[in-house]
Design a protein around this motif. Sequence first.
Motif, PDB file in Angstrom:
ATOM      1  N   ALA A  35      55.935  43.116 -38.856  1.00  0.00           N
ATOM      2  CA  ALA A  35      56.621  41.825 -38.990  1.00  0.00           C
ATOM      3  C   ALA A  35      56.870  41.233 -37.618  1.00  0.00           C
ATOM      4  CB  ALA A  35      57.942  41.995 -39.743  1.00  0.00           C
ATOM      5  N   GLY A  36      56.840  39.902 -37.544  1.00  0.00           N
ATOM      6  CA  GLY A  36      57.217  39.218 -36.321  1.00  0.00           C
ATOM      7  C   GLY A  36      56.057  38.540 -35.612  1.00  0.00           C
ATOM      8  N   SER A  37      56.331  37.360 -35.059  1.00  0.00           N
ATOM      9  CA  SER A  37      55.291  36.596 -34.367  1.00  0.00           C
ATOM     10  C   SER A  37      54.796  37.309 -33.109  1.00  0.00           C
ATOM     11  CB  SER A  37      55.826  35.204 -33.996  1.00  0.00           C
ATOM     12  OG  SER A  37      56.969  35.309 -33.168  1.00  0.00           O
ATOM     13  N   ASN A  38      55.624  38.203 -32.550  1.00  0.00           N
ATOM     14  CA  ASN A  38      55.217  38.916 -31.337  1.00  0.00           C
ATOM     15  C   ASN A  38      54.104  39.927 -31.610  1.00  0.00           C
ATOM     16  OD1 ASN A  38      57.250  40.361 -32.839  1.00  0.00           O
ATOM     17  ND2 ASN A  38      57.362  41.829 -31.159  1.00  0.00           N
ATOM     18  N   LYS A  39      53.766  40.165 -32.863  1.00  0.00           N
ATOM     19  CA  LYS A  39      52.706  41.126 -33.197  1.00  0.00           C
ATOM     20  C   LYS A  39      51.340  40.448 -33.377  1.00  0.00           C
ATOM     21  CE  LYS A  39      55.933  44.204 -33.332  1.00  0.00           C
ATOM     22  NZ  LYS A  39      56.392  44.833 -34.578  1.00  0.00           N
ATOM     23  N   HIS A  40      51.306  39.125 -33.265  1.00  0.00           N
ATOM     24  CA  HIS A  40      50.062  38.397 -33.570  1.00  0.00           C
ATOM     25  C   HIS A  40      48.915  38.829 -32.661  1.00  0.00           C
ATOM     26  CE1 HIS A  40      47.396  35.137 -34.782  1.00  0.00           C
ATOM     27  NE2 HIS A  40      47.177  34.907 -33.506  1.00  0.00           N
ATOM     28  N   HIS A  41      49.140  38.850 -31.353  1.00  0.00           N
ATOM     29  CA  HIS A  41      48.057  39.207 -30.434  1.00  0.00           C
ATOM     30  C   HIS A  41      47.566  40.622 -30.693  1.00  0.00           C
ATOM     31  CE1 HIS A  41      45.586  39.498 -26.844  1.00  0.00           C
ATOM     32  NE2 HIS A  41      46.238  40.611 -26.519  1.00  0.00           N
ATOM     33  N   ALA A  42      48.480  41.558 -30.886  1.00  0.00           N
ATOM     34  CA  ALA A  42      48.080  42.940 -31.149  1.00  0.00           C
ATOM     35  C   ALA A  42      47.216  43.026 -32.392  1.00  0.00           C
ATOM     36  CB  ALA A  42      49.317  43.825 -31.290  1.00  0.00           C
ATOM     37  N   LEU A  43      47.610  42.323 -33.431  1.00  0.00           N
ATOM     38  CA  LEU A  43      46.846  42.362 -34.675  1.00  0.00           C
ATOM     39  C   LEU A  43      45.441  41.799 -34.495  1.00  0.00           C
ATOM     40  CD1 LEU A  43      49.628  41.285 -37.182  1.00  0.00           C
ATOM     41  CD2 LEU A  43      48.443  43.489 -37.183  1.00  0.00           C
ATOM     42  N   THR A  44      45.320  40.712 -33.745  1.00  0.00           N
ATOM     43  CA  THR A  44      43.997  40.126 -33.545  1.00  0.00           C
ATOM     44  C   THR A  44      43.074  41.096 -32.813  1.00  0.00           C
ATOM     45  OG1 THR A  44      44.673  39.022 -31.490  1.00  0.00           O
ATOM     46  CG2 THR A  44      44.877  37.763 -33.532  1.00  0.00           C
ATOM     47  N   GLN A  45      43.635  41.881 -31.896  1.00  0.00           N
ATOM     48  CA  GLN A  45      42.815  42.853 -31.159  1.00  0.00           C
ATOM     49  C   GLN A  45      42.522  44.090 -32.007  1.00  0.00           C
ATOM     50  OE1 GLN A  45      41.403  42.145 -28.179  1.00  0.00           O
ATOM     51  NE2 GLN A  45      42.311  40.143 -28.587  1.00  0.00           N
TER      52      GLN A  45
END
Length: 240
Positions: free
Chosen positions: A194-204
């Motif tokens: 959860a959380g917008s701060n996880k977006h970059h990690a998820l894309t990678q």
Amino acid sequence: MNPQIEVLSDVPALVDRALELVLEKLKSAIAERNIATIALAGGSTPKPLYEKLAQQDLPWEKLHVFWGDERYVPADHPDSNQRMARLAWLNHVPIPAENIHPMQMDAIDPTIAADRHEAEVKKFFNSKPGEFPAFDVILLGIGDDAHTASLFPHTQALQVCDRLITVGNKDGNPRITFTVPLINAARTLIFMVAGSNKHHALTQIFADQADTDTYPARLIQPQGELWWLLDQSTNFSKEN
């Protein structure tokens, strides 16, 4: 197996879905083998799940609880994953004390703590040399650096393939953690993110190509089911 990715509307919806999955997998394990094993994650996201599990009516004597990683702190420390799960869940249900298997942090050396917990896990599962036992459910999260459990970017723990338990490292602070092959042996893995701060990690993590040493959660490719439960604030979709 291809991962199952579900984007839920918010954290409560994510928690409800995680509860549904966890109960399904635990009940199925008990029906098939008369026992169920689960390894818990730390952090704030799974805490509401544990609080909901405390309200369930399960055959607690058949459930065995472990942790996928732990900070190298005493069991009563505010940062202890064990403490959080006990306060949110385990202290509120009649689970036998011997069914709770925390990582003991009273050794002088974290390597000794890792060795001791590895011996306990092997004894519990009656594992043969070189064998990685299959937990019924392992709960995981990720950090904004794409770490999972205590498998942090560019750390030695990522390379450990001949052990069940090893010493992780977070900014020079030791932690005890399941290894990649032990995690990947699970029957079901459930990521709660959860959380917008996880977006970059998820894309990678989901990119066609990226460095596993930099984005360790890419190493998690289990032989069983893999579920990614995300909330909408991660702004992630399969098409990203």
